[in-house]
Design a protein around this motif. Structure first.
Motif, PDB file in Angstrom:
ATOM      1  N   LEU A  20     101.588  61.866 -67.616  1.00 21.02           N
ATOM      2  CA  LEU A  20     100.466  62.081 -68.534  1.00 21.02           C
ATOM      3  C   LEU A  20     100.817  63.107 -69.607  1.00 21.02           C
ATOM      4  O   LEU A  20     100.576  62.885 -70.799  1.00 21.02           O
ATOM      5  CB  LEU A  20      99.246  62.526 -67.732  1.00 21.02           C
ATOM      6  CG  LEU A  20      97.896  62.530 -68.430  1.00 21.02           C
ATOM      7  CD1 LEU A  20      97.544  61.143 -68.952  1.00 21.02           C
ATOM      8  CD2 LEU A  20      96.815  63.018 -67.466  1.00 21.02           C
ATOM      9  N   LEU A  21     101.413  64.222 -69.200  1.00 21.88           N
ATOM     10  CA  LEU A  21     101.786  65.260 -70.162  1.00 21.88           C
ATOM     11  C   LEU A  21     102.866  64.778 -71.127  1.00 21.88           C
ATOM     12  O   LEU A  21     102.825  65.074 -72.319  1.00 21.88           O
ATOM     13  CB  LEU A  21     102.233  66.522 -69.432  1.00 21.88           C
ATOM     14  CG  LEU A  21     101.131  67.264 -68.684  1.00 21.88           C
ATOM     15  CD1 LEU A  21     101.719  68.317 -67.758  1.00 21.88           C
ATOM     16  CD2 LEU A  21     100.141  67.893 -69.663  1.00 21.88           C
ATOM     17  N   ASP A  38     104.695  71.990 -62.819  1.00 25.83           N
ATOM     18  CA  ASP A  38     104.528  70.570 -63.151  1.00 25.83           C
ATOM     19  C   ASP A  38     103.253  70.296 -63.937  1.00 25.83           C
ATOM     20  O   ASP A  38     102.960  69.149 -64.250  1.00 25.83           O
ATOM     21  CB  ASP A  38     104.531  69.726 -61.872  1.00 25.83           C
ATOM     22  CG  ASP A  38     105.875  69.761 -61.172  1.00 25.83           C
ATOM     23  OD1 ASP A  38     106.904  69.709 -61.876  1.00 25.83           O
ATOM     24  OD2 ASP A  38     105.901  69.856 -59.930  1.00 25.83           O
ATOM     25  N   GLY A  39     102.472  71.331 -64.225  1.00 23.85           N
ATOM     26  CA  GLY A  39     101.222  71.163 -64.949  1.00 23.85           C
ATOM     27  C   GLY A  39     101.360  71.556 -66.401  1.00 23.85           C
ATOM     28  O   GLY A  39     102.421  71.987 -66.850  1.00 23.85           O
ATOM     29  N   VAL A  50      93.555  70.247 -69.333  1.00 24.09           N
ATOM     30  CA  VAL A  50      94.510  70.810 -68.382  1.00 24.09           C
ATOM     31  C   VAL A  50      94.831  69.746 -67.348  1.00 24.09           C
ATOM     32  O   VAL A  50      93.929  69.062 -66.844  1.00 24.09           O
ATOM     33  CB  VAL A  50      93.942  72.079 -67.701  1.00 24.09           C
ATOM     34  CG1 VAL A  50      94.841  72.535 -66.565  1.00 24.09           C
ATOM     35  CG2 VAL A  50      93.772  73.189 -68.730  1.00 24.09           C
ATOM     36  N   VAL A  51      96.112  69.614 -67.046  1.00 28.09           N
ATOM     37  CA  VAL A  51      96.596  68.669 -66.041  1.00 28.09           C
ATOM     38  C   VAL A  51      97.353  69.508 -65.011  1.00 28.09           C
ATOM     39  O   VAL A  51      98.349  70.138 -65.332  1.00 28.09           O
ATOM     40  CB  VAL A  51      97.530  67.619 -66.680  1.00 28.09           C
ATOM     41  CG1 VAL A  51      98.077  66.670 -65.627  1.00 28.09           C
ATOM     42  CG2 VAL A  51      96.807  66.867 -67.786  1.00 28.09           C
ATOM     43  N   PHE A  84      98.089  54.415 -66.112  1.00 29.77           N
ATOM     44  CA  PHE A  84      99.329  54.736 -65.405  1.00 29.77           C
ATOM     45  C   PHE A  84      99.195  54.473 -63.903  1.00 29.77           C
ATOM     46  O   PHE A  84     100.150  54.063 -63.254  1.00 29.77           O
ATOM     47  CB  PHE A  84      99.728  56.196 -65.616  1.00 29.77           C
ATOM     48  CG  PHE A  84     100.027  56.554 -67.043  1.00 29.77           C
ATOM     49  CD1 PHE A  84     100.567  55.638 -67.930  1.00 29.77           C
ATOM     50  CD2 PHE A  84      99.773  57.830 -67.506  1.00 29.77           C
ATOM     51  CE1 PHE A  84     100.850  55.972 -69.253  1.00 29.77           C
ATOM     52  CE2 PHE A  84     100.050  58.185 -68.826  1.00 29.77           C
ATOM     53  CZ  PHE A  84     100.588  57.249 -69.691  1.00 29.77           C
ATOM     54  N   GLY A  85      98.019  54.725 -63.354  1.00 30.76           N
ATOM     55  CA  GLY A  85      97.811  54.584 -61.915  1.00 30.76           C
ATOM     56  C   GLY A  85      97.083  53.321 -61.516  1.00 30.76           C
ATOM     57  O   GLY A  85      96.492  53.259 -60.438  1.00 30.76           O
ATOM     58  N   ALA A  86      97.131  52.298 -62.352  1.00 32.51           N
ATOM     59  CA  ALA A  86      96.394  51.059 -62.075  1.00 32.51           C
ATOM     60  C   ALA A  86      96.811  50.406 -60.759  1.00 32.51           C
ATOM     61  O   ALA A  86      95.970  49.914 -60.006  1.00 32.51           O
ATOM     62  CB  ALA A  86      96.569  50.064 -63.226  1.00 32.51           C
ATOM     63  N   ARG A  87      98.098  50.422 -60.445  1.00 33.35           N
ATOM     64  CA  ARG A  87      98.564  49.800 -59.188  1.00 33.35           C
ATOM     65  C   ARG A  87      97.999  50.498 -57.967  1.00 33.35           C
ATOM     66  O   ARG A  87      97.778  49.884 -56.940  1.00 33.35           O
ATOM     67  CB  ARG A  87     100.086  49.821 -59.113  1.00 33.35           C
ATOM     68  CG  ARG A  87     100.732  48.816 -60.016  1.00 33.35           C
ATOM     69  CD  ARG A  87     102.205  48.748 -59.749  1.00 33.35           C
ATOM     70  NE  ARG A  87     102.830  47.834 -60.678  1.00 33.35           N
ATOM     71  CZ  ARG A  87     104.119  47.694 -60.809  1.00 33.35           C
ATOM     72  NH1 ARG A  87     104.939  48.423 -60.072  1.00 33.35           N
ATOM     73  NH2 ARG A  87     104.615  46.845 -61.680  1.00 33.35           N
TER      74      ARG A  87
END
Length: 99
Positions: A20-21, A38-39, A50-51, A84-87
């Motif tokens: 995402l970032l 990782d954020g 913010v992620v 991105f997370g559809a699966r």
């Protein structure tokens, strides 16, 4: 300032945070977050997002000066993460933290 937060359950929070970032960082500034390697914090013209990966979940936080801009930040983060997370059928549910 209007704010909202979403907790997205996933077994790969670091992977989705990085994706995402990286993707949104192509057109927006990404700032690092102390203590969260990782954020990151995305800076949009209309607000911030913010992620932050945590164990078994990805935390998303949106902030903007007005409700229309907040909705825009929420929509950008939601749309991209869900694609991105559809699966894995990731779903983002925002909860308002504003007064």
């Amino acid at each position: 300032m209007h704010t909202a937060k979403a907790l997205v359950t996933t077994d790969a929070p670091e992977r989705y945070a990085k994706q995402l970032l990286s993707h949104l960082g192509r057109k927006n500034t990404v700032e690092s977050i102390d203590g969260v390697p990782d954020g990151g914090r995305l800076v949009f013209a209309y607000g911030t997002g913010v992620v932050r990966p945590e164990p078994n979940q990805l935390v998303l936080e949106a902030a903007a000066p007005d409700v229309e801009s907040l909705a825009r930040v929420e929509e950008v983060l939601r749309r991209h993460l869900e694609r991105f997370g559809a699966r894995r059928e990731l779903v983002v549910h925002w909860h308002s933290e504003s007064d």
